[in-house]
Design a protein around this motif. Sequence first.
Motif, PDB file in Angstrom:
ATOM      1  N   TYR A 257       0.865  -1.200  -0.248  1.00  0.00           N
ATOM      2  CA  TYR A 257       0.084   0.083   0.068  1.00  0.00           C
ATOM      3  C   TYR A 257       0.847   1.201   0.108  1.00  0.00           C
ATOM      4  O   TYR A 257       0.625   2.047  -0.597  1.00  0.00           O
ATOM      5  N   LEU A 258       1.980   1.178   0.903  1.00  0.00           N
ATOM      6  CA  LEU A 258       2.709   2.603   0.999  1.00  0.00           C
ATOM      7  C   LEU A 258       3.450   2.690  -0.126  1.00  0.00           C
ATOM      8  O   LEU A 258       3.960   3.893  -0.665  1.00  0.00           O
ATOM      9  N   GLU A 259       3.994   1.759  -0.807  1.00  0.00           N
ATOM     10  CA  GLU A 259       4.855   1.689  -1.748  1.00  0.00           C
ATOM     11  C   GLU A 259       4.211   2.331  -3.164  1.00  0.00           C
ATOM     12  O   GLU A 259       4.533   3.138  -3.782  1.00  0.00           O
ATOM     13  N   ASN A 260       2.866   1.788  -3.292  1.00  0.00           N
ATOM     14  CA  ASN A 260       2.182   2.296  -4.360  1.00  0.00           C
ATOM     15  C   ASN A 260       1.610   3.704  -4.062  1.00  0.00           C
ATOM     16  O   ASN A 260       1.417   4.473  -5.207  1.00  0.00           O
ATOM     17  N   ARG A 261       1.340   4.061  -2.946  1.00  0.00           N
ATOM     18  CA  ARG A 261       0.875   5.414  -2.388  1.00  0.00           C
ATOM     19  C   ARG A 261       2.005   6.426  -3.041  1.00  0.00           C
ATOM     20  O   ARG A 261       1.732   7.630  -3.495  1.00  0.00           O
ATOM     21  N   VAL A 262       3.394   6.099  -2.439  1.00  0.00           N
ATOM     22  CA  VAL A 262       4.529   6.960  -2.867  1.00  0.00           C
ATOM     23  C   VAL A 262       4.645   7.176  -4.459  1.00  0.00           C
ATOM     24  O   VAL A 262       4.910   7.816  -4.986  1.00  0.00           O
ATOM     25  N   ALA A 263       4.451   5.800  -4.839  1.00  0.00           N
ATOM     26  CA  ALA A 263       4.747   5.686  -6.512  1.00  0.00           C
ATOM     27  C   ALA A 263       3.525   6.673  -7.147  1.00  0.00           C
ATOM     28  O   ALA A 263       4.045   7.254  -8.062  1.00  0.00           O
ATOM     29  N   PHE A 264       2.300   6.725  -6.729  1.00  0.00           N
ATOM     30  CA  PHE A 264       1.225   7.642  -7.395  1.00  0.00           C
ATOM     31  C   PHE A 264       1.640   9.037  -7.037  1.00  0.00           C
ATOM     32  O   PHE A 264       1.335   9.831  -7.933  1.00  0.00           O
ATOM     33  N   ALA A 265       2.257   9.349  -5.792  1.00  0.00           N
ATOM     34  CA  ALA A 265       2.637  10.632  -5.461  1.00  0.00           C
ATOM     35  C   ALA A 265       3.750  11.043  -6.342  1.00  0.00           C
ATOM     36  O   ALA A 265       3.699  12.201  -6.949  1.00  0.00           O
ATOM     37  N   ARG A 266       4.692  10.293  -6.907  1.00  0.00           N
ATOM     38  CA  ARG A 266       5.707  10.625  -7.674  1.00  0.00           C
ATOM     39  C   ARG A 266       5.239  10.819  -9.096  1.00  0.00           C
ATOM     40  O   ARG A 266       5.593  11.849  -9.805  1.00  0.00           O
ATOM     41  N   LEU A 267       3.938  10.129  -9.591  1.00  0.00           N
ATOM     42  CA  LEU A 267       3.247  10.472 -10.896  1.00  0.00           C
ATOM     43  C   LEU A 267       2.609  11.744 -10.830  1.00  0.00           C
ATOM     44  O   LEU A 267       2.760  12.679 -11.754  1.00  0.00           O
ATOM     45  N   LEU A 268       1.897  11.875  -9.544  1.00  0.00           N
ATOM     46  CA  LEU A 268       0.872  13.168  -9.689  1.00  0.00           C
ATOM     47  C   LEU A 268       1.700  14.517  -9.358  1.00  0.00           C
ATOM     48  O   LEU A 268       1.547  15.427  -9.628  1.00  0.00           O
ATOM     49  N   TYR A 269       2.670  14.308  -8.533  1.00  0.00           N
ATOM     50  CA  TYR A 269       3.336  15.492  -7.682  1.00  0.00           C
ATOM     51  C   TYR A 269       4.740  15.050  -7.568  1.00  0.00           C
ATOM     52  O   TYR A 269       5.305  14.811  -6.381  1.00  0.00           O
ATOM     53  N   PRO A 270       5.560  15.212  -8.878  1.00  0.00           N
ATOM     54  CA  PRO A 270       6.961  14.483  -8.778  1.00  0.00           C
ATOM     55  C   PRO A 270       7.791  15.448  -7.777  1.00  0.00           C
ATOM     56  O   PRO A 270       8.629  15.093  -7.180  1.00  0.00           O
ATOM     57  N   SER A 271       7.750  16.792  -7.756  1.00  0.00           N
ATOM     58  CA  SER A 271       8.475  17.639  -6.900  1.00  0.00           C
ATOM     59  C   SER A 271       8.347  17.399  -5.422  1.00  0.00           C
ATOM     60  O   SER A 271       9.072  17.124  -4.652  1.00  0.00           O
TER      61      SER A 271
ATOM     62  N   SER B 250      17.034   5.691  -0.195  1.00  0.00           N
ATOM     63  CA  SER B 250      18.484   4.922   0.284  1.00  0.00           C
ATOM     64  C   SER B 250      17.881   3.602   0.858  1.00  0.00           C
ATOM     65  O   SER B 250      18.967   2.919   1.230  1.00  0.00           O
ATOM     66  N   THR B 251      16.750   3.456   1.115  1.00  0.00           N
ATOM     67  CA  THR B 251      16.204   2.010   1.467  1.00  0.00           C
ATOM     68  C   THR B 251      16.655   0.914   0.412  1.00  0.00           C
ATOM     69  O   THR B 251      16.880   1.124  -0.657  1.00  0.00           O
ATOM     70  N   SER B 252      16.682  -0.313   0.794  1.00  0.00           N
ATOM     71  CA  SER B 252      17.340  -1.589   0.016  1.00  0.00           C
ATOM     72  C   SER B 252      16.545  -1.562  -1.340  1.00  0.00           C
ATOM     73  O   SER B 252      16.922  -1.926  -2.426  1.00  0.00           O
ATOM     74  N   GLU B 253      15.093  -1.301  -1.139  1.00  0.00           N
ATOM     75  CA  GLU B 253      14.250  -1.411  -2.318  1.00  0.00           C
ATOM     76  C   GLU B 253      13.114  -0.459  -2.438  1.00  0.00           C
ATOM     77  O   GLU B 253      12.470   0.147  -1.254  1.00  0.00           O
ATOM     78  N   PHE B 254      12.869   0.184  -3.291  1.00  0.00           N
ATOM     79  CA  PHE B 254      11.676   1.163  -3.544  1.00  0.00           C
ATOM     80  C   PHE B 254      11.156   1.036  -4.827  1.00  0.00           C
ATOM     81  O   PHE B 254      11.357   2.047  -5.630  1.00  0.00           O
ATOM     82  N   ALA B 255      10.589   0.049  -5.034  1.00  0.00           N
ATOM     83  CA  ALA B 255      10.144  -0.273  -6.658  1.00  0.00           C
ATOM     84  C   ALA B 255       8.876   0.399  -6.925  1.00  0.00           C
ATOM     85  O   ALA B 255       8.482   0.633  -7.997  1.00  0.00           O
ATOM     86  N   GLY B 256       7.876   0.373  -5.934  1.00  0.00           N
ATOM     87  CA  GLY B 256       6.529   0.923  -6.176  1.00  0.00           C
ATOM     88  C   GLY B 256       5.965   0.266  -7.364  1.00  0.00           C
ATOM     89  O   GLY B 256       5.726  -0.870  -7.251  1.00  0.00           O
ATOM     90  N   LEU B 257       5.217   0.926  -8.241  1.00  0.00           N
ATOM     91  CA  LEU B 257       4.528   0.358  -9.230  1.00  0.00           C
ATOM     92  C   LEU B 257       5.408  -0.803 -10.047  1.00  0.00           C
ATOM     93  O   LEU B 257       4.772  -1.707 -10.537  1.00  0.00           O
TER      94      LEU B 257
END
Length: 588
Positions: free
Chosen positions: A430-444, A457-464
Motif C-alpha cells: 500500500y505505502l509503496e504504491n501510494r508513494v509511487a502515485f505521488a511521484r506520478l502526480l506530484y513529482p517535486s 536509500s532503502t534497499s528496495e523502493f520499486a513502487g509500481l
Amino acid sequence: MENVSEPSSSLSFASSSYLSNGSSNINESPASGSDPVANPDYLSLTRLSTSLEKLLDDVEFDYSDAEIIVGGISVGVHRCILASRSQFFHELFKKGNCGSGNEGKPKYLMSDLVPYGMVGCEAFRVFLNYLYTGKVKTSPPDVSTCVDTSCSHDACRPAIDYAVELMYASATFQMKELVLLVQRRLLNFVEKALVEDVVPILVAAFHCQLDQLLSHCIQRIARSDLDNISLEKELPHKVSSDIKSLRLKYQQEVESGAGELDPMHEKRIKRIHKALDSDDVELVKLLLVESGVTLNDAYALHYAIAYCDPKVVKEVLALGIADLNLRNSRGYTVLHVAARRKEPSVIVALLAKGACALESTLDGQTAVTICQRLTRPKDYNEKTKQGQESNKDRICIDVLEREVRRNPMAGNMSSSSPVLAEDLQMRLYYLENRVAFARLLYPSEARLAMEIADADSTSEFAGLSALKRSSGNLKEVDLNETPTMQNKRFHSRLEALLKTVDTGRRYFPHCSEVLDKFLEDDMPDFCFLGKGTPEEQRIKRMRFMELKEDVQKAFDKDKAVSNRSGLSSSSSSSSSPKESVNYRGRKK
C-alpha cells in the motif's frame, strides 16, 4: 553607448518627460507650458511612436526579420530599427554570423549578447519598446514586485532584479539615455535595500562600468555588517578587496563586532569552510576535533546552507551538534539563510530537525517574509499541472506558511506504530504504491518528501514497477537472507515509507488529500487485510491482486499511448495529468 545617428536619438529626447518620470502617456507635452496641438513636430513624433509600437504589440503587424531568444522565448525584432537606434546592433548585424531561426530568420541568443548578466523577456520587451517608440513603459508588476502584500515594492528583490536586467540590456546595447535613467533608479535602491540585495546592483555596476553607481554600492557595503565570507563568495575579487580596505579605514571588524579576530582562529574557520566546499564532511569532523573550533564558532551550518549542495547540508545536520536557532553576525538563523536561498529540500530538512519558523531577523522579517520578498508574482502564480515540476519559490513559501499555521498533532500514520506480521507485506504494498502515485502526480513534492525520509536509500523502493512481476518483489526469496534479516529489511523500508507519507501530510496536505481520495476510491482498506474472517481475508487479498494487475495494465497502456503521441514517459516526472485520469477510470 552612443546612438548611430542623431535623428534616431531625437525620437527619445522628444519625450524628455518620459525619461524623467517613466510615464508612458504619449499625449504629455515635452516642454512645460507648451500646447501639444500647436506643436506639429511633437504631434508627428507622437504618431510615429504609436505606429512603431504596433510592430511590437500587434500580431497583425509582425514583419520582423530576425529573432532573439530570451529564456527560451523567441522575440521578433526588426534589424533596420535596432541598427539605426543602437551602435551595438549595427555592428552585430554587419557581421551576419548567427544561426537560422523560424522561416530562415537570423537567430541570436540573449545569453551570447549579454555575457555578464541576465536579461529576462519582460525587461527586454520594455527595452525594445523604448528603442521603437522613445517611451519608457511602466514596469510590469508581475516581475518587478514581490508577493508580500505588506511590501511597498520600493526596494524588494524583484524590483531590484528587474531594474538590473534593464540596466544590462541598456548598457550592453549602448542606449546611453536609458542607462542614465535606470542608473538613477538603482541609486535610489542602494540606500533603501537590504545590504544583501545591493550585491547584484554592485555586480551590474562593475560589469557595465558605471563608476558612480559602483562607488555608492561599495560605500554602502563597506559601512554594513555583511560578512567577509559573503564578499569573497559573491563579489569580483577587486571589488571585495576595495571594500575590505575601506573597512580597515573605517576600523570596522564585522565578524567580531569589536576588537580584532585571532588570525589562527580565522584560519581554522576558513579550513572548515573549504572542507564544506569540497563536500567533505568527514574532513570537517576531523578539523573540528583538531582545531577546537565548533560548528557554531564557524557558523558552518549557515555557510553550508548558503553555498553548499543540499546533501552536504543534510550531512552537517546529521552530526546533531549545530544550534539550529543560532544567529550569525547579521542576526540570521539558519532558516533565514535557507529562505534567502529558496531551496525546498534545505528548508524542509531544517524544519524536520526542529528549526523555528517564527524567529524574526533584526528588522522583523520571518523566514516566510524573506521568501515572499524574494519571489515574483509571475513565479508564485505559475500554473503547475499534475505530473509537472512545481515552482520552487511557491513550494518554499507554502511550506513555511503551513509551518507557521501548523498545530502540533500526530500524523495519521506514525513510524512507531506497531505493525502486525500478517499484514506487514500488504502495508508495504500500500505505502509503496501510494508513494509511487505521488511521484506520478506530484513529482517535486514526492521527491522532496522521499529525500527527507531517506526513502531513496532503502534497499528496495520499486513502487509500481514491483507489480510487473506476478509474484511481487516482497515475495522473492534470497537463500542467503535469514527470516530475521528479511523482517529487519521490511521494517526498515516500512519506516522510510511511513516517514515519507508523514512528511507529505505535514508539508503538502493538499497533495495528500488528492492521494487520500484517490486511494480511498481505488484501493479501499487494503492496509487492513489482516482483519476479518479467514475467508474475508482471502477475498480481500484476491481483490488486492486484481487491482494491482489492473493498475499496471492501465499504466502500461497510458505509457504506450504517450509514446505513440510523441510524449516522453520515461520517468514519473514526465507523466501527464491524463495518466491520473485513466487510473481513476479503471476503478473496480
